[in-house]
Design an enzyme around this catalytic site. Structure first.
Site, PDB file in Angstrom:
ATOM      1  N   HIS A   1      41.284  45.458  43.019  1.00  0.00           N
ATOM      2  CA  HIS A   1      40.884  46.574  43.878  1.00  0.00           C
ATOM      3  C   HIS A   1      40.135  47.672  43.123  1.00  0.00           C
ATOM      4  O   HIS A   1      39.841  48.714  43.689  1.00  0.00           O
ATOM      5  CB  HIS A   1      42.109  47.128  44.609  1.00  0.00           C
ATOM      6  CG  HIS A   1      42.703  46.097  45.515  1.00  0.00           C
ATOM      7  ND1 HIS A   1      42.277  45.898  46.805  1.00  0.00           N
ATOM      8  CD2 HIS A   1      43.640  45.138  45.273  1.00  0.00           C
ATOM      9  CE1 HIS A   1      42.934  44.887  47.338  1.00  0.00           C
ATOM     10  NE2 HIS A   1      43.776  44.406  46.429  1.00  0.00           N
TER      11      HIS A   1
ATOM     12  N   HIS B   1      50.860  41.235  42.662  1.00  0.00           N
ATOM     13  CA  HIS B   1      50.476  40.422  43.819  1.00  0.00           C
ATOM     14  C   HIS B   1      51.204  39.072  43.864  1.00  0.00           C
ATOM     15  O   HIS B   1      51.574  38.517  42.818  1.00  0.00           O
ATOM     16  CB  HIS B   1      48.962  40.185  43.733  1.00  0.00           C
ATOM     17  CG  HIS B   1      48.359  39.614  44.963  1.00  0.00           C
ATOM     18  ND1 HIS B   1      47.963  38.306  45.060  1.00  0.00           N
ATOM     19  CD2 HIS B   1      48.073  40.187  46.154  1.00  0.00           C
ATOM     20  CE1 HIS B   1      47.439  38.098  46.256  1.00  0.00           C
ATOM     21  NE2 HIS B   1      47.497  39.222  46.944  1.00  0.00           N
TER      22      HIS B   1
ATOM     23  N   SER C   1      47.479  47.053  45.101  1.00  0.00           N
ATOM     24  CA  SER C   1      46.822  46.680  46.351  1.00  0.00           C
ATOM     25  C   SER C   1      47.458  47.295  47.581  1.00  0.00           C
ATOM     26  O   SER C   1      46.793  47.485  48.588  1.00  0.00           O
ATOM     27  CB  SER C   1      46.814  45.156  46.499  1.00  0.00           C
ATOM     28  OG  SER C   1      48.129  44.649  46.513  1.00  0.00           O
TER      29      SER C   1
HETATM   30  C1  LIG Z   1      45.889  42.371  43.461  1.00  0.00           C
HETATM   31  C2  LIG Z   1      45.328  41.120  44.009  1.00  0.00           C
HETATM   32  N1  LIG Z   1      45.171  40.063  43.189  1.00  0.00           N
HETATM   33  C3  LIG Z   1      44.682  38.898  43.642  1.00  0.00           C
HETATM   34  C4  LIG Z   1      44.323  38.737  44.954  1.00  0.00           C
HETATM   35  C5  LIG Z   1      43.805  37.421  45.425  1.00  0.00           C
HETATM   36  O1  LIG Z   1      42.421  37.445  45.453  1.00  0.00           O
HETATM   37  P1  LIG Z   1      41.611  36.514  46.462  1.00  0.00           P
HETATM   38  O2  LIG Z   1      41.680  37.176  47.783  1.00  0.00           O
HETATM   39  O3  LIG Z   1      40.245  36.456  45.883  1.00  0.00           O
HETATM   40  O4  LIG Z   1      42.289  35.188  46.456  1.00  0.00           O
HETATM   41  C6  LIG Z   1      44.452  39.807  45.843  1.00  0.00           C
HETATM   42  C7  LIG Z   1      44.068  39.619  47.263  1.00  0.00           C
HETATM   43  O5  LIG Z   1      44.544  40.200  48.163  1.00  0.00           O
HETATM   44  C8  LIG Z   1      44.979  41.035  45.356  1.00  0.00           C
HETATM   45  O6  LIG Z   1      45.140  42.067  46.172  1.00  0.00           O
END
Ligand SMILES: Cc1ncc(COP(=O)(O)O)c(C=O)c1O
Length: 380
Positions: free
Chosen positions: A200, A122, A172
């Site tokens: 996820h 991400h 994701s």
């Molecule tokens: C794999 C992954 N890590 C971290 C995040 C970030 O999380 P947050 O939406 O709580 O900031 C997301 C959000 O889309 C994500 O898909």
């Protein structure tokens, strides 16, 4: 002198020309796009929990950083309960998953370490690595041998620190799962750490909804991130790690130190969501049935292999074509969004279909039938 704003307008025009222009739109139509996998976000259970929390005096705002006056009993209760639930030595609650990844990856890997990350991690993990002191290298997606090779090469070239392997347990945008046992073995063999983003998977996968890393969590060299804004229906993120690494984050992680603490009310909502996950396995079971059904349907009607999980990518390729299909589905009442580069690799613009308990099987059938028609028309 050019107009001060002209350079931004030029760049926005370029995005438009590449089919990458983004605008904010509200939720509308049937949910095939949210991460509210267990339909908890607007549920009576979380609503009642929030009202009860307000009534017992839990404040909406923390009023300061955790290290100043913002540390609230509700944060500490959540961290203790979550550590027991996820079987982690300790947990820290952050205001978002983005901030948690930023904190972990900018703070824990030290100068002289190497951070080997899956190519598809991400944006928040990238932000953390860019802010950190260790060299970072990208490793081909879901390839444990490639991690092994990359770390061995770094050692042979004189690397003396510790390697950090950074992955998502369930990706994701692709919905596929990381080879966690192999990666844990690699982390042990190379005297390194494994960082697993369970964004996820938390609440949906693994025994008791504890995530796909539930057997690894609690190990000294494993750091796990559970976001609370997806299946848990609230917001924030819990980082599970050893006591010493959590203490280190509290002392050194700027996204933790220099930010107002997460809302105590949100912490109360996350506690409530964890109670629901523990007490109502039927939600998870119902979702797994829907997911299996949707995967079979997407394979039969759209000819896509299916990911096996609640995230079903339908790869279109061309940005504009993906947008066009998504817009037509939205016009028909199905909230499906196109995901384009740079969120996904160039040439892999896609529809990211998420299966949640906000829909039922007949609705999934209607959506897939309509999508098959629209795709046939848009991609002759
Ligand atoms: C794999 C992954 N890590 C971290 C995040 C970030 O999380 P947050 O939406 O709580 O900031 C997301 C959000 O889309 C994500 O898909």
């Amino acid at each position: 002198m050019p107009d001060r704003l002209a350079r931004y307008e030029t760049k926005l025009r370029q995005l438009q020309q590449k089919g990458r222009w983004r605008v904010l739109t509200g939720p509308g139509g049937i949910d095939f796009t949210s991460n509210d996998y267990l339909a908890l976000a607007g549920s009576p259970r979380l609503t009642a929990g929030a009202i009860a929390a307000l009534e017992r005096g839990v404040p909406v705002g923390a009023g300061g950083s955790r290290l100043l006056r913002g540390n609230h009993a509700e944060h500490e209760a959540l961290e203790a309960e979550a550590a027991a639930f996820f079987r982690s030595e300790r947990m820290l609650y952050f205001g978002s998953g983005y901030a948690a990844n930023l904190a972990v990856l900018s703070t824990l890997p030290q100068r002289g370490d190497i951070v080997a990350h899956d190519a598809l991690v991400h944006a928040s993990a990238h932000a953390g690595m860019a802010m950190g002191r260790a060299e970072a290298i990208s490793v081909p997606h879901n390839n444990a041998d490639a991690f092994d090779d990359a770390i061995s090469r770094w050692r042979k070239a004189g690397g003396t620190g510790h390697p950090w392997i950074v992955v998502e347990s369930l990706y994701s945008m692709d919905g596929d799962k990381a080879p966690l046992p192999d990666l844990a073995e690699l982390a042990n063999r190379h005297d390194g750490f494994l960082v697993i983003d369970e964004a996820h998977a938390t609440g949906v996968h693994g025994a008791g909804g504890r995530g796909l890393a539930e057997e690894l969590e609690g190990r000294e060299n494993v750091v796990v991130l559970h976001t609370c804004g997806k299946a848990l229906g609230a917001s924030g993120a819990l980082v599970g790690a050893s006591r010493v690494l959590c203490d280190y984050l509290v002392n050194r992680a700027s996204p933790f130190i220099y930010a107002t603490a997460p809302s105590p009310l949100q912490a109360a909502s996350v506690r409530q969501a964890l109670n629901v996950v523990a007490a109502e396995p039927e939600r998870r079971e119902k979702l797994q049935d829907l997911v299996a059904f949707a995967n079979r349907l997407v394979a039969d009607r759209l000819g896509f292999a299916g990911s096996g999980s609640q995230i079903l990518p339908v790869i279109i390729g061309d940005n504009r074509c993906a947008m066009q299909i998504a817009e037509r589905m939205q016009a028909d009442g199905f909230d499906i969004r196109a995901i384009r580069p740079p969120t996904v690799p160039k040439g892999t613009a896609r529809l990211r279909i998420a299966i949640t308990l906000n829909v039922d099987a007949p609705t999934i059938v209607r959506m897939v039938e309509r999508l098959a028609q629209v795709m046939a028309e848009e991609r002759p």
